[in-house]
Scaffold this motif. Structure first.
Motif, PDB file in Angstrom:
ATOM      1  N   ALA A 264      18.966  20.637 -13.601  1.00  0.00           N
ATOM      2  CA  ALA A 264      17.960  21.436 -14.353  1.00  0.00           C
ATOM      3  C   ALA A 264      18.061  21.215 -16.018  1.00  0.00           C
ATOM      4  CB  ALA A 264      18.037  22.879 -14.331  1.00  0.00           C
ATOM      5  N   HIS A 265      19.462  20.555 -16.191  1.00  0.00           N
ATOM      6  CA  HIS A 265      19.604  20.204 -17.577  1.00  0.00           C
ATOM      7  C   HIS A 265      19.900  18.646 -17.603  1.00  0.00           C
ATOM      8  CE1 HIS A 265      20.940  24.398 -17.550  1.00  0.00           C
ATOM      9  NE2 HIS A 265      20.599  24.533 -18.827  1.00  0.00           N
ATOM     10  N   GLY A 266      19.338  18.027 -16.686  1.00  0.00           N
ATOM     11  CA  GLY A 266      19.074  16.367 -16.967  1.00  0.00           C
ATOM     12  C   GLY A 266      20.479  15.765 -16.727  1.00  0.00           C
ATOM     13  N   MET A 267      21.381  16.350 -16.172  1.00  0.00           N
ATOM     14  CA  MET A 267      22.947  16.020 -16.183  1.00  0.00           C
ATOM     15  C   MET A 267      23.244  15.969 -14.733  1.00  0.00           C
ATOM     16  SD  MET A 267      24.248  18.623 -19.061  1.00  0.00           S
ATOM     17  CE  MET A 267      23.479  18.643 -20.582  1.00  0.00           C
ATOM     18  N   PRO A 268      23.155  15.081 -13.967  1.00  0.00           N
ATOM     19  CA  PRO A 268      23.325  14.797 -12.565  1.00  0.00           C
ATOM     20  C   PRO A 268      24.820  15.011 -12.405  1.00  0.00           C
ATOM     21  CG  PRO A 268      22.450  12.763 -13.267  1.00  0.00           C
ATOM     22  CD  PRO A 268      22.038  13.707 -14.214  1.00  0.00           C
ATOM     23  N   PRO A 269      25.711  15.528 -11.518  1.00  0.00           N
ATOM     24  CA  PRO A 269      27.116  15.580 -11.739  1.00  0.00           C
ATOM     25  C   PRO A 269      27.896  14.304 -10.902  1.00  0.00           C
ATOM     26  CG  PRO A 269      26.323  17.017  -9.781  1.00  0.00           C
ATOM     27  CD  PRO A 269      25.099  16.505 -10.740  1.00  0.00           C
ATOM     28  N   PHE A 270      28.903  13.891 -11.327  1.00  0.00           N
ATOM     29  CA  PHE A 270      29.629  13.001 -10.770  1.00  0.00           C
ATOM     30  C   PHE A 270      30.981  13.522 -10.076  1.00  0.00           C
ATOM     31  CE2 PHE A 270      33.496  10.182 -10.656  1.00  0.00           C
ATOM     32  CZ  PHE A 270      32.670   8.939 -10.062  1.00  0.00           C
ATOM     33  N   HIS A 271      31.326  13.385  -8.911  1.00  0.00           N
ATOM     34  CA  HIS A 271      32.242  14.054  -8.085  1.00  0.00           C
ATOM     35  C   HIS A 271      33.593  13.187  -8.047  1.00  0.00           C
ATOM     36  CE1 HIS A 271      29.915  17.451  -6.325  1.00  0.00           C
ATOM     37  NE2 HIS A 271      28.773  16.617  -6.517  1.00  0.00           N
ATOM     38  N   LEU A 272      34.570  13.857  -8.217  1.00  0.00           N
ATOM     39  CA  LEU A 272      35.677  13.420  -7.895  1.00  0.00           C
ATOM     40  C   LEU A 272      36.159  13.952  -6.759  1.00  0.00           C
ATOM     41  CD1 LEU A 272      37.647  13.117 -11.673  1.00  0.00           C
ATOM     42  CD2 LEU A 272      36.993  11.168 -10.067  1.00  0.00           C
ATOM     43  N   HIS A 273      36.559  13.304  -5.747  1.00  0.00           N
ATOM     44  CA  HIS A 273      37.105  14.134  -4.620  1.00  0.00           C
ATOM     45  C   HIS A 273      38.481  13.341  -3.904  1.00  0.00           C
ATOM     46  CE1 HIS A 273      36.473  15.228  -0.224  1.00  0.00           C
ATOM     47  NE2 HIS A 273      36.434  16.175  -1.068  1.00  0.00           N
ATOM     48  N   GLY A 274      39.384  13.694  -4.608  1.00  0.00           N
ATOM     49  CA  GLY A 274      40.993  13.371  -4.306  1.00  0.00           C
ATOM     50  C   GLY A 274      41.186  12.163  -4.957  1.00  0.00           C
ATOM     51  N   ARG A 275      40.444  11.400  -5.446  1.00  0.00           N
ATOM     52  CA  ARG A 275      40.595  10.043  -6.196  1.00  0.00           C
ATOM     53  C   ARG A 275      39.640   9.681  -7.217  1.00  0.00           C
ATOM     54  NH1 ARG A 275      38.902   5.188  -4.484  1.00  0.00           N
ATOM     55  NH2 ARG A 275      37.479   5.316  -2.806  1.00  0.00           N
ATOM     56  N   PHE A 276      39.992   8.889  -8.065  1.00  0.00           N
ATOM     57  CA  PHE A 276      38.959   8.340  -9.011  1.00  0.00           C
ATOM     58  C   PHE A 276      38.643   6.955  -8.821  1.00  0.00           C
ATOM     59  CE2 PHE A 276      38.651   5.649 -12.993  1.00  0.00           C
ATOM     60  CZ  PHE A 276      37.230   6.008 -13.281  1.00  0.00           C
ATOM     61  N   ASP A 277      37.292   6.593  -8.765  1.00  0.00           N
ATOM     62  CA  ASP A 277      36.896   5.428  -8.329  1.00  0.00           C
ATOM     63  C   ASP A 277      35.880   4.854  -9.432  1.00  0.00           C
ATOM     64  OD1 ASP A 277      35.504   3.317  -7.201  1.00  0.00           O
ATOM     65  OD2 ASP A 277      34.985   4.378  -5.312  1.00  0.00           O
ATOM     66  N   ALA A 278      36.475   3.728 -10.079  1.00  0.00           N
ATOM     67  CA  ALA A 278      35.694   3.163 -11.361  1.00  0.00           C
ATOM     68  C   ALA A 278      34.468   2.599 -11.081  1.00  0.00           C
ATOM     69  CB  ALA A 278      36.640   2.298 -11.987  1.00  0.00           C
ATOM     70  N   GLU A 279      34.372   1.971  -9.774  1.00  0.00           N
ATOM     71  CA  GLU A 279      33.230   1.403  -9.606  1.00  0.00           C
ATOM     72  C   GLU A 279      32.153   2.441  -9.120  1.00  0.00           C
ATOM     73  OE1 GLU A 279      33.661  -1.448  -6.211  1.00  0.00           O
ATOM     74  OE2 GLU A 279      35.142  -2.573  -7.271  1.00  0.00           O
ATOM     75  N   ALA A 280      32.566   3.593  -8.710  1.00  0.00           N
ATOM     76  CA  ALA A 280      31.627   4.673  -8.301  1.00  0.00           C
ATOM     77  C   ALA A 280      30.898   5.192  -9.825  1.00  0.00           C
ATOM     78  CB  ALA A 280      32.178   5.589  -7.471  1.00  0.00           C
ATOM     79  N   LEU A 281      31.992   5.297 -10.974  1.00  0.00           N
ATOM     80  CA  LEU A 281      31.411   5.910 -11.988  1.00  0.00           C
ATOM     81  C   LEU A 281      30.339   4.961 -12.579  1.00  0.00           C
ATOM     82  CD1 LEU A 281      31.389   8.070 -13.828  1.00  0.00           C
ATOM     83  CD2 LEU A 281      33.582   7.186 -14.658  1.00  0.00           C
ATOM     84  N   THR A 282      30.527   3.429 -12.389  1.00  0.00           N
ATOM     85  CA  THR A 282      29.724   2.597 -13.087  1.00  0.00           C
ATOM     86  C   THR A 282      28.463   2.531 -12.220  1.00  0.00           C
ATOM     87  OG1 THR A 282      31.615   1.060 -13.531  1.00  0.00           O
ATOM     88  CG2 THR A 282      29.465  -0.054 -13.323  1.00  0.00           C
ATOM     89  N   ARG A 283      28.254   2.907 -11.119  1.00  0.00           N
ATOM     90  CA  ARG A 283      27.104   2.842 -10.307  1.00  0.00           C
ATOM     91  C   ARG A 283      26.479   4.262 -10.891  1.00  0.00           C
ATOM     92  NH1 ARG A 283      30.411   1.336  -5.992  1.00  0.00           N
ATOM     93  NH2 ARG A 283      30.490   3.689  -5.061  1.00  0.00           N
ATOM     94  N   TYR A 284      26.932   5.124 -10.928  1.00  0.00           N
ATOM     95  CA  TYR A 284      26.513   6.680 -11.523  1.00  0.00           C
ATOM     96  C   TYR A 284      25.853   6.181 -12.787  1.00  0.00           C
ATOM     97  CZ  TYR A 284      26.473  10.989 -13.746  1.00  0.00           C
ATOM     98  OH  TYR A 284      25.970  12.201 -14.416  1.00  0.00           O
ATOM     99  N   PHE A 285      26.292   5.526 -13.765  1.00  0.00           N
ATOM    100  CA  PHE A 285      25.727   5.455 -14.851  1.00  0.00           C
ATOM    101  C   PHE A 285      24.438   4.165 -14.595  1.00  0.00           C
ATOM    102  CE2 PHE A 285      29.509   6.821 -17.074  1.00  0.00           C
ATOM    103  CZ  PHE A 285      29.166   7.747 -17.711  1.00  0.00           C
ATOM    104  N   MET A 286      24.438   3.430 -13.664  1.00  0.00           N
ATOM    105  CA  MET A 286      23.158   2.484 -13.674  1.00  0.00           C
ATOM    106  C   MET A 286      22.454   3.438 -12.882  1.00  0.00           C
ATOM    107  SD  MET A 286      25.404  -0.686 -12.039  1.00  0.00           S
ATOM    108  CE  MET A 286      23.854  -1.743 -11.847  1.00  0.00           C
ATOM    109  N   GLU A 287      22.547   4.191 -12.128  1.00  0.00           N
ATOM    110  CA  GLU A 287      21.671   4.904 -11.472  1.00  0.00           C
ATOM    111  C   GLU A 287      20.821   5.930 -12.382  1.00  0.00           C
ATOM    112  OE1 GLU A 287      23.563   6.584  -8.196  1.00  0.00           O
ATOM    113  OE2 GLU A 287      23.887   4.567  -7.082  1.00  0.00           O
ATOM    114  N   THR A 288      21.610   6.431 -13.378  1.00  0.00           N
ATOM    115  CA  THR A 288      21.018   7.558 -13.996  1.00  0.00           C
ATOM    116  C   THR A 288      20.476   6.975 -15.308  1.00  0.00           C
ATOM    117  OG1 THR A 288      23.184   7.730 -15.140  1.00  0.00           O
ATOM    118  CG2 THR A 288      22.739   9.392 -13.772  1.00  0.00           C
ATOM    119  N   ALA A 289      20.639   5.960 -15.820  1.00  0.00           N
ATOM    120  CA  ALA A 289      19.880   5.181 -16.681  1.00  0.00           C
ATOM    121  C   ALA A 289      18.703   4.503 -16.272  1.00  0.00           C
ATOM    122  CB  ALA A 289      20.998   3.962 -17.342  1.00  0.00           C
ATOM    123  N   ALA A 290      18.577   4.448 -15.040  1.00  0.00           N
ATOM    124  CA  ALA A 290      17.259   3.540 -14.624  1.00  0.00           C
ATOM    125  C   ALA A 290      16.234   4.365 -14.716  1.00  0.00           C
ATOM    126  CB  ALA A 290      17.470   3.086 -13.007  1.00  0.00           C
TER     127      ALA A 290
END
Length: 290
Positions: A264-290
């Motif tokens: 609702a505030h234009g801020m989709p969450p990123f989930h850390l579930h037991g470990r940090f995944d740098a590639e997943a965070l890169t994909r998050y930014f690619m998808e939200t910027a599209a």
């Protein structure tokens, strides 16, 4: 030296500033992003004359190409260090966030941005403050401070984390840049929306940090001793199948509540579930910027 993960971020907003960097800027200057054509008379820089555009214009004016700057921005990691963030079956949730902090500092340095750390529990944690700097070592410093952090003594009342967050983010209100807000959000978030609005014009990334032991109930029927990390209240439960089902439903409901709030505030969450995944965070930014 251990390898540090790197992620890449490209933000949809434009930012003010003059220090060269990788983010899209508002100011015009010697950048690579074309903005418009202007008359040479108004912008006397013969090096930027566009001959083809001048001929096509038909008014007899020499036209020059005007570009927008790419600028550096401040990147802040705001971390919840309340008691529940010290829980984890294999590793504390706070240690997983520390991995993010180390990657963030390295990634920001490589991009030309500055990175800093703010932390809170029921209050602002000044002892964990790291000012935003463009420094190769800031990420390692932030990660080390989070890994060395111990839960504050005494009980933390539910809802007080929001008060600590409000005081902590006062220094960020009205500033641009990128803000990561890392927490398990195991506290009432009904008033969080107003605080998120105050952080504009920054890009805010909510980092929902959960441990697998929180989201998946024990597999076998057994008597399980549970302890609330925030209040210290202990209770024993017989883990029958109906309770396992309610456990999973409660996790799904909470995930949906948080998703609805942040979307609702234009801020989709990123989930850390037991470990940090740098590639997943890169994909998050690619998808939200599209």
């Amino acid at each position: 030296m251990d390898r540090v993960d790197e992620f890449h971020y490209q933000l949809p907003l434009r930012f003010g500033g003059w220090r060269p960097g990788a983010q899209r800027g508002l100011s015009q200057g010697s950048g690579q992003e074309f903005a418009a054509h202007r008359r040479l008379f108004d912008h006397p820089d013969p090096r930027r004359i566009d001959l083809r555009a001048s001929v096509r214009d038909g008014r007899g004016d020499w036209l020059v190409r005007i570009h927008r700057l790419r600028v550096a921005i401040p990147v802040h990691l705001v971390v919840d260090v309340s008691a529940s963030m010290h829980f984890g079956a294999d590793r504390r949730k706070l240690d997983v966030v520390a991995d993010l902090a180390e990657a963030l500092g390295y990634s920001a340095f490589r991009t030309g941005d500055s990175a800093g750390l703010l932390a809170f529990d029921q209050r602002e944690r000044d002892d964990l403050f790291v000012p935003a700097r463009h420094s190769r070592g800031n990420g390692s410093l932030m990660a080390r401070m989070l890994r060395d952090c111990r839960a504050a003594p005494g009980m933390v009342a539910h809802g007080s984390a929001l008060d600590g967050l409000r005081r902590t983010t006062e220094r960020l209100v009205g500033r641009g840049g990128l803000v990561f807000l890392a927490s398990d959000f195991h506290w009432p978030v009904t008033a969080l929306g107003e605080l998120l609005d105050q952080l504009a014009p920054a890009c805010v990334v909510p980092v929902v940090t959960w441990d697998p032991a929180e989201t998946e109930p024990p597999h076998e029927r057994a008597l399980v001793a549970l302890s609330d990390a925030e209040t210290g209240v202990r209770r024993s439960l017989w883990m029958r199948e109906s309770l396992r089902t309610r456990w999973r439903e409660a996790v799904a409901t909470r995930r949906a509540e948080l998703r609805t709030l942040f979307d609702a505030h234009g801020m989709p969450p990123f989930h850390l579930h037991g470990r940090f995944d740098a590639e997943a965070l890169t994909r998050y930014f690619m998808e939200t910027a599209a």
